[in-house]
Design an enzyme around this catalytic site. Structure first.
Site, PDB file in Angstrom:
ATOM      1  N   LEU A 113       1.476   5.570   4.266  1.00 19.60           N
ATOM      2  CA  LEU A 113       0.485   5.133   3.632  1.00 19.60           C
ATOM      3  C   LEU A 113      -0.268   4.587   5.512  1.00 19.60           C
ATOM      4  O   LEU A 113       0.711   4.755   6.437  1.00 19.60           O
ATOM      5  CB  LEU A 113       1.509   4.112   3.295  1.00 19.60           C
ATOM      6  CG  LEU A 113       1.963   4.314   2.137  1.00 19.60           C
ATOM      7  CD1 LEU A 113       3.023   2.767   1.859  1.00 19.60           C
ATOM      8  CD2 LEU A 113       0.906   4.415   0.757  1.00 19.60           C
ATOM      9  N   ASP A 114      -1.202   4.547   5.135  1.00 16.33           N
ATOM     10  CA  ASP A 114      -2.423   3.630   6.296  1.00 16.33           C
ATOM     11  C   ASP A 114      -1.783   2.521   6.359  1.00 16.33           C
ATOM     12  O   ASP A 114      -1.706   1.612   5.584  1.00 16.33           O
ATOM     13  CB  ASP A 114      -3.890   4.521   5.828  1.00 16.33           C
ATOM     14  CG  ASP A 114      -4.557   3.506   4.219  1.00 16.33           C
ATOM     15  OD1 ASP A 114      -3.622   2.284   3.951  1.00 16.33           O
ATOM     16  OD2 ASP A 114      -5.437   3.813   4.305  1.00 16.33           O
ATOM     17  N   GLU A 115      -2.549   2.009   7.447  1.00 10.99           N
ATOM     18  CA  GLU A 115      -2.336   0.763   7.867  1.00 10.99           C
ATOM     19  C   GLU A 115      -2.514  -0.507   7.254  1.00 10.99           C
ATOM     20  O   GLU A 115      -1.709  -1.275   6.776  1.00 10.99           O
ATOM     21  CB  GLU A 115      -3.478   0.806   9.229  1.00 10.99           C
ATOM     22  CG  GLU A 115      -2.848  -0.648  10.376  1.00 10.99           C
ATOM     23  CD  GLU A 115      -3.327  -0.420  11.378  1.00 10.99           C
ATOM     24  OE1 GLU A 115      -2.988  -1.259  12.611  1.00 10.99           O
ATOM     25  OE2 GLU A 115      -4.359   0.222  11.976  1.00 10.99           O
TER      26      GLU A 115
ATOM     27  N   SER B 244      -2.386  -0.460   3.402  1.00 14.53           N
ATOM     28  CA  SER B 244      -1.803  -0.360   2.671  1.00 14.53           C
ATOM     29  C   SER B 244      -0.282  -0.464   3.088  1.00 14.53           C
ATOM     30  O   SER B 244       0.459  -0.278   3.750  1.00 14.53           O
ATOM     31  CB  SER B 244      -1.663   1.190   2.362  1.00 14.53           C
ATOM     32  OG  SER B 244      -3.250   1.489   1.858  1.00 14.53           O
TER      33      SER B 244
ATOM     34  N   ARG C   5      -6.626   8.699   2.292  1.00 19.95           N
ATOM     35  CA  ARG C   5      -7.355   7.778   1.931  1.00 19.95           C
ATOM     36  C   ARG C   5      -7.532   7.667   0.272  1.00 19.95           C
ATOM     37  O   ARG C   5      -8.755   7.351  -0.117  1.00 19.95           O
ATOM     38  CB  ARG C   5      -8.236   6.950   2.754  1.00 19.95           C
ATOM     39  CG  ARG C   5      -7.541   6.181   4.120  1.00 19.95           C
ATOM     40  CD  ARG C   5      -8.837   5.863   5.113  1.00 19.95           C
ATOM     41  NE  ARG C   5      -9.435   4.751   4.617  1.00 19.95           N
ATOM     42  CZ  ARG C   5      -8.500   3.879   5.195  1.00 19.95           C
ATOM     43  NH1 ARG C   5      -7.682   3.075   5.414  1.00 19.95           N
ATOM     44  NH2 ARG C   5      -9.692   2.654   4.898  1.00 19.95           N
TER      45      ARG C   5
END
Length: 191
Positions: free
Chosen positions: A47-49, A51, A149
């Site tokens: 999960l990106d930063e 999210s 993303r």
């Protein structure tokens, strides 16, 4: 060797890794700061930063490969900017063109619907724009692919940028009522 498995509610602002030797990332927050994980642990997917939500962790590489394969659904709740239209939802369901690795990529068909009510999620640590500043809507989007993303790019492609993104399910494993930053050891990851 008996493998170890964990589920975590990854907070907003954390990277889906345990530490970094990169000098540019020393001010970042890592999963290793939330719990003393065993050696050999890996995040299954990322999960990106910006999210948040359900993240699975394991020491079992084969299980990680299986969950990352296109055989396991991942469901996200996305708060989007604007009152999303039925046409935009249909476009998302059928697949939209996004940029990936400098090339155009058409996403696979997926399940998307507008949520009838605001999901019961913990408040995010960093405030986001809400309905006082114009309409917003929540959608559920279920994918079995995971490009970088991807959900954010998909909602932007149909004119409704994502303001908040929360993964709520991986296979049969639900985020449920976990609290942000909570880590739970489990005997098995039954997806």
């Amino acid at each position: 060797m008996k493998h170890k498995h964990f589920i975590i509610y990854k907070p907003y602002g954390y990277l889906s890794q345990f530490m970094s030797k990169d000098s540019k990332q020393q001010s970042k927050r890592f999963l290793g700061g939330l719990y003393d994980f065993p050696e050999g642990i890996m995040a299954i997917g990322r999960l990106d930063e910006k999210s948040e939500g359900l993240l699975l962790l394991t020491t079992d590489g084969k299980l990680s490969d299986y969950i990352n394969s296109k055989k396991v659904d991942k469901e996200y709740y996305a708060l989007v900017d604007g009152d999303i239209t039925e046409d935009a939802i249909i476009q998302l369901q059928q697949g939209v063109e996004i940029g990936f690795d400098g090339k155009k990529y058409k996403t696979k068909a997926c399940k998307v619907f507008k949520l009838k009510k605001v999901p019961d999620l913990p408040e995010r640590s960093k405030k986001i724009r809400d309905m006082r500043h114009g309409p917003v809507s929540w959608i559920s989007i279920t994918l079995n692919e995971g490009k970088f993303r991807q959900v954010r790019k998909m909602t932007s492609a149909v004119g409704f940028p994502t303001l908040r993104l929360v993964r709520v399910r991986v296979g049969n494993i639900q985020l449920g009522t976990m609290e942000v930053g909570h880590v739970k050891a489990v005997d098995v990851l039954n997806v």
